[in-house]
Motif scaffolding. Structure first.
Motif, PDB file in Angstrom:
ATOM      1  N   ARG A  50       0.824  -1.213   0.000  1.00 36.53           N
ATOM      2  CA  ARG A  50       0.000   0.000   0.000  1.00 36.53           C
ATOM      3  C   ARG A  50       0.854   1.257   0.000  1.00 36.53           C
ATOM      4  NH1 ARG A  50      -3.944  -2.155   4.800  1.00 36.53           N
ATOM      5  NH2 ARG A  50      -5.531  -3.184   3.507  1.00 36.53           N
ATOM      6  N   PRO A  51       0.335   2.351  -0.593  1.00 38.13           N
ATOM      7  CA  PRO A  51       1.015   3.640  -0.436  1.00 38.13           C
ATOM      8  C   PRO A  51       1.107   3.997   1.039  1.00 38.13           C
ATOM      9  CG  PRO A  51      -0.689   3.753  -2.122  1.00 38.13           C
ATOM     10  CD  PRO A  51      -0.868   2.438  -1.433  1.00 38.13           C
ATOM     11  N   ALA A  52       2.101   4.799   1.396  1.00 39.62           N
ATOM     12  CA  ALA A  52       2.333   5.100   2.807  1.00 39.62           C
ATOM     13  C   ALA A  52       1.100   5.678   3.486  1.00 39.62           C
ATOM     14  CB  ALA A  52       3.517   6.061   2.943  1.00 39.62           C
ATOM     15  N   ALA A  53       0.354   6.536   2.782  1.00 35.62           N
ATOM     16  CA  ALA A  53      -0.808   7.175   3.385  1.00 35.62           C
ATOM     17  C   ALA A  53      -1.905   6.178   3.733  1.00 35.62           C
ATOM     18  CB  ALA A  53      -1.366   8.249   2.452  1.00 35.62           C
ATOM     19  N   GLU A  54      -1.862   4.985   3.155  1.00 35.01           N
ATOM     20  CA  GLU A  54      -2.909   3.990   3.389  1.00 35.01           C
ATOM     21  C   GLU A  54      -2.452   2.842   4.282  1.00 35.01           C
ATOM     22  OE1 GLU A  54      -4.336   2.635  -0.383  1.00 35.01           O
ATOM     23  OE2 GLU A  54      -4.536   4.661  -1.191  1.00 35.01           O
ATOM     24  N   LYS A  55      -1.237   2.890   4.769  1.00 33.24           N
ATOM     25  CA  LYS A  55      -0.722   1.790   5.582  1.00 33.24           C
ATOM     26  C   LYS A  55      -1.325   1.838   6.977  1.00 33.24           C
ATOM     27  CE  LYS A  55       3.707   1.188   3.200  1.00 33.24           C
ATOM     28  NZ  LYS A  55       3.540  -0.222   2.833  1.00 33.24           N
ATOM     29  N   THR A  56      -1.961   0.754   7.380  1.00 33.93           N
ATOM     30  CA  THR A  56      -2.563   0.721   8.705  1.00 33.93           C
ATOM     31  C   THR A  56      -1.510   0.722   9.806  1.00 33.93           C
ATOM     32  OG1 THR A  56      -2.659  -1.705   8.657  1.00 33.93           O
ATOM     33  CG2 THR A  56      -4.576  -0.507   7.823  1.00 33.93           C
ATOM     34  N   GLY A  57      -0.284   0.304   9.479  1.00 36.01           N
ATOM     35  CA  GLY A  57       0.767   0.319  10.477  1.00 36.01           C
ATOM     36  C   GLY A  57       1.168   1.714  10.914  1.00 36.01           C
ATOM     37  N   GLY A  77      -2.442   1.183  14.768  1.00 33.35           N
ATOM     38  CA  GLY A  77      -1.399   0.302  14.254  1.00 33.35           C
ATOM     39  C   GLY A  77      -0.072   0.500  14.969  1.00 33.35           C
ATOM     40  N   LEU A  78       0.257   1.752  15.280  1.00 29.34           N
ATOM     41  CA  LEU A  78       1.507   2.028  15.976  1.00 29.34           C
ATOM     42  C   LEU A  78       1.480   1.492  17.406  1.00 29.34           C
ATOM     43  CD1 LEU A  78       2.024   5.631  14.619  1.00 29.34           C
ATOM     44  CD2 LEU A  78       3.523   3.687  14.145  1.00 29.34           C
ATOM     45  N   ARG A  79       0.378   1.704  18.102  1.00 28.46           N
ATOM     46  CA  ARG A  79       0.266   1.165  19.464  1.00 28.46           C
ATOM     47  C   ARG A  79       0.326  -0.362  19.434  1.00 28.46           C
ATOM     48  NH1 ARG A  79      -1.292   2.251  24.649  1.00 28.46           N
ATOM     49  NH2 ARG A  79      -1.612   4.484  24.231  1.00 28.46           N
ATOM     50  N   ARG A  80      -0.356  -0.943  18.465  1.00 26.69           N
ATOM     51  CA  ARG A  80      -0.343  -2.403  18.353  1.00 26.69           C
ATOM     52  C   ARG A  80       1.091  -2.913  18.134  1.00 26.69           C
ATOM     53  NH1 ARG A  80      -4.072  -2.530  14.882  1.00 26.69           N
ATOM     54  NH2 ARG A  80      -2.812  -2.775  13.005  1.00 26.69           N
ATOM     55  N   ASN A 111      12.129   2.827  16.313  1.00 26.87           N
ATOM     56  CA  ASN A 111      12.252   3.566  15.063  1.00 26.87           C
ATOM     57  C   ASN A 111      10.913   3.623  14.350  1.00 26.87           C
ATOM     58  OD1 ASN A 111      15.035   4.247  15.015  1.00 26.87           O
ATOM     59  ND2 ASN A 111      15.545   2.136  14.476  1.00 26.87           N
ATOM     60  N   LEU A 112      10.534   4.807  13.914  1.00 26.77           N
ATOM     61  CA  LEU A 112       9.356   4.963  13.061  1.00 26.77           C
ATOM     62  C   LEU A 112       9.784   4.685  11.634  1.00 26.77           C
ATOM     63  CD1 LEU A 112       6.446   5.812  12.420  1.00 26.77           C
ATOM     64  CD2 LEU A 112       7.270   8.191  12.341  1.00 26.77           C
ATOM     65  N   ARG A 113       9.314   3.577  11.081  1.00 29.70           N
ATOM     66  CA  ARG A 113       9.688   3.170   9.721  1.00 29.70           C
ATOM     67  C   ARG A 113       8.677   3.730   8.732  1.00 29.70           C
ATOM     68  NH1 ARG A 113      10.556   1.343   4.857  1.00 29.70           N
ATOM     69  NH2 ARG A 113      12.087  -0.301   4.537  1.00 29.70           N
ATOM     70  N   MET A 114       9.137   4.636   7.860  1.00 31.89           N
ATOM     71  CA  MET A 114       8.278   5.183   6.830  1.00 31.89           C
ATOM     72  C   MET A 114       8.296   4.254   5.615  1.00 31.89           C
ATOM     73  SD  MET A 114       7.022   7.738   8.320  1.00 31.89           S
ATOM     74  CE  MET A 114       6.128   8.532   6.967  1.00 31.89           C
ATOM     75  N   GLY A 115       7.280   4.384   4.757  1.00 33.96           N
ATOM     76  CA  GLY A 115       7.111   3.465   3.640  1.00 33.96           C
ATOM     77  C   GLY A 115       7.982   3.803   2.448  1.00 33.96           C
ATOM     78  N   ASP A 116       7.929   2.927   1.444  1.00 31.83           N
ATOM     79  CA  ASP A 116       8.733   3.091   0.238  1.00 31.83           C
ATOM     80  C   ASP A 116       7.945   3.699  -0.914  1.00 31.83           C
ATOM     81  OD1 ASP A 116      11.191   1.712   1.166  1.00 31.83           O
ATOM     82  OD2 ASP A 116       9.835   0.011   1.313  1.00 31.83           O
ATOM     83  N   LEU A 117       6.613   3.599  -0.895  1.00 32.76           N
ATOM     84  CA  LEU A 117       5.794   3.963  -2.046  1.00 32.76           C
ATOM     85  C   LEU A 117       5.006   5.254  -1.791  1.00 32.76           C
ATOM     86  CD1 LEU A 117       4.324   0.422  -2.803  1.00 32.76           C
ATOM     87  CD2 LEU A 117       6.327   1.492  -3.841  1.00 32.76           C
ATOM     88  N   ASP A 118       4.918   6.099  -2.825  1.00 30.12           N
ATOM     89  CA  ASP A 118       4.055   7.283  -2.802  1.00 30.12           C
ATOM     90  C   ASP A 118       4.225   8.092  -1.528  1.00 30.12           C
ATOM     91  OD1 ASP A 118       3.120   6.399  -5.224  1.00 30.12           O
ATOM     92  OD2 ASP A 118       1.346   5.441  -4.400  1.00 30.12           O
ATOM     93  N   ARG A 119       5.457   8.484  -1.255  1.00 33.12           N
ATOM     94  CA  ARG A 119       5.744   9.182  -0.004  1.00 33.12           C
ATOM     95  C   ARG A 119       5.400  10.670  -0.052  1.00 33.12           C
ATOM     96  NH1 ARG A 119      10.098   6.982   2.606  1.00 33.12           N
ATOM     97  NH2 ARG A 119      10.172   8.858   3.886  1.00 33.12           N
TER      98      ARG A 119
END
Length: 308
Positions: free
Chosen positions: A98-105, A110-113, A131-139
Motif C-alpha cells: 500500500r502507499p504510505a498514506a494507506e498503511k494501517t501500520g 497500528g503504531l500502538r499495536r 524507530n518509526l519506519r516510513m514506507g517506500d511507495l508514494d511518499r
C-alpha cells in the motif's frame, strides 16, 4: 573482542558493532538457520561484546519470531543490552504493497499495536529505542508528523525510552526533530548506495546516530560491477573489487550482521569457516574497513554515532 563504544540517545552506551536479527527468521525471504543455531548466534554475539540488537515484531516467518528468539537466548537481559525495534510501514500483510498514506501500520492504532507486540514478545516493560519506519511507495503526500506524535505520546506513557526514524529523507529528519528528540536514523547505506552521504554528515553534526541497514549489500550484494556503476569505491577505500564480492557473500549468510559496518571476510578459507562455524557475526570478523576508519578520523562517518 574489544569494540569502540558510542552513546545512543545521550545515555545508552553501545558497541559500535551491533547485530541485526532479521535473517534469523528468514523474513521476508531466503534461508534461515535452525533454531539452536539462531540461539547460539545471539548468545555468541553478546559474548563477543555486541550490546546493540536491532529487531522488529514483524521479523517472523512460519511461526518463528526474531523477538522470541532474542528473549529465549538472552532473557534475563544483560544490564547494558540495548534492543532497538521498529514500527510503522512495511509491517505485515497487505500493508507492504500500500502507499504510505494507506498503511494501517502508520495509524495510531497500528503504531500502538506494534509497540505492544514488541513489548510482549521481548518480555520488557519499556523499549529502549523505537524507530518509526516510513514506507517506500508514494511518499510525497505522507507526513511523519502524525505517526511520530503518536509514538511521542507512547513514550510519555513510559513504553518507549528513545525515538528514531527509518527510511527518511533529510527534510523528514528535520521535520521529526521539530516534533521530538531523535536518537538515531536507520537508512539504507553501503559502498554502492551512498546517496545519504549528506544526511550522514548532518547526523554527525547533530550528534544523532546514523545506523545503516544492508551495509554489506543485503538482497543486492555489493559487486565490482555495482561499484563501477556508482563511480567506483569511495576515495580512501580499498580499490580492488575482490573484498566487495566477499562482503556480498557475508550478506547472503543466514546469520548476517545486517545493520552494522563489517569487515569483509579475508578470502575463501574464512568463508568456508563461516559456513561451518556459526557465530554472532556470520563467521566474519567485525570492524570498520580501512577506508571507513580513515573517514572516522576525518569525521566523515560514524563520529559520535552508533553505526550497526
Amino acid at each position: 573482542m574489544t569494540m569502540d563504544r558510542w552513546t545512543l540517545g545521550g545515555d545508552l552506551s553501545v558497541a559500535r558493532i551491533g547485530y541485526g536479527a532479521m535473517k534469523l527468521t528468514g523474513w521476508p525471504k531466503g534461508e534461515r538457520p535452525g533454531r539452536e543455531t539462531a540461539l547460539a548466534v545471539l548468545r555468541r554475539a553478546v559474548e563477543l561484546g555486541v550490546n546493540h540488537i536491532d529487531t522488529a515484531y514483524y521479523y517472523a516467518r512460519d511461526g518463528v519470531l526474531a523477538n522470541e528468539l532474542i528473549r529465549e537466548a538472552l532473557h534475563p537481559y544483560p544490564d547494558d543490552l540495548v534492543i532497538v525495534t521498529k514500527v510503522g510501514a512495511l509491517v505485515e500483510g497487505p500493508d507492504v504493497a500500500r502507499p504510505a498514506a494507506e498503511k494501517t501500520g502508520l495509524t495510531p492504532d497500528g503504531l500502538r499495536r506494534g509497540v505492544e507486540a514488541n513489548l510482549r514478545s521481548l518480555g520488557v516493560d519499556r523499549l529502549d529505542v523505537v524507530n518509526l519506519r516510513m514506507g517506500d511507495l508514494d511518499r510525497a503526500q505522507t507526513s511523519l508528523a502524525g505517526p511520530l506524535e503518536t509514538l511521542l505520546a507512547l513514550r510519555e506513557e513510559g513504553l518507549i525510552r528513545h525515538l528514531g526514524v527509518s527510511n527518511v529523507t533529510a527534510a523528514e529528519l528535520a521535520e521529526a526533530r521539530a516534533i521530538a528528540p531523535i536518537a538515531c536514523v536507520q537508512n539504507l547505506y553501503n559502498l554502492s548506495r551512498r546517496d545519504d552521504d549528506p544526511l550522514v554528515e548532518a547526523c554527525a553534526q547533530a550528534g544523532i546516530a546514523y545506523v545503516p541497514y544492508f551495509p554489506v549489500g543485503g538482497f543486492q550484494p555489493i559487486t565490482a560491477a555495482r561499484l563501477e556503476a556508482r563511480g567506483g569505491p569511495p576515495r580512501g577505500d580499498h580499490a580492488a573489487g575482490g573484498p566487495r564480492l566477499a562482503a556480498g557473500q557475508v550478506a547472503q549468510h543466514p546469520a548476517d550482521p545486517r545493520h552494522r559496518l563489517a569487515r569483509p571476510p579475508g578470502g575463501e578459507r574464512r568463508r568456508r569457516r563461516s559456513e561451518a562455524e556459526p557465530s554472532g557475526h556470520g563467521g566474519a570478523r567485525l570492524g570498520p574497513p580501512t577506508g571507513v576508519r580513515r573517514r572516522i578520523r576525518r569525521g566523515r562517518a560514524c563520529r559520535r554515532r552508533a553505526c550497526r
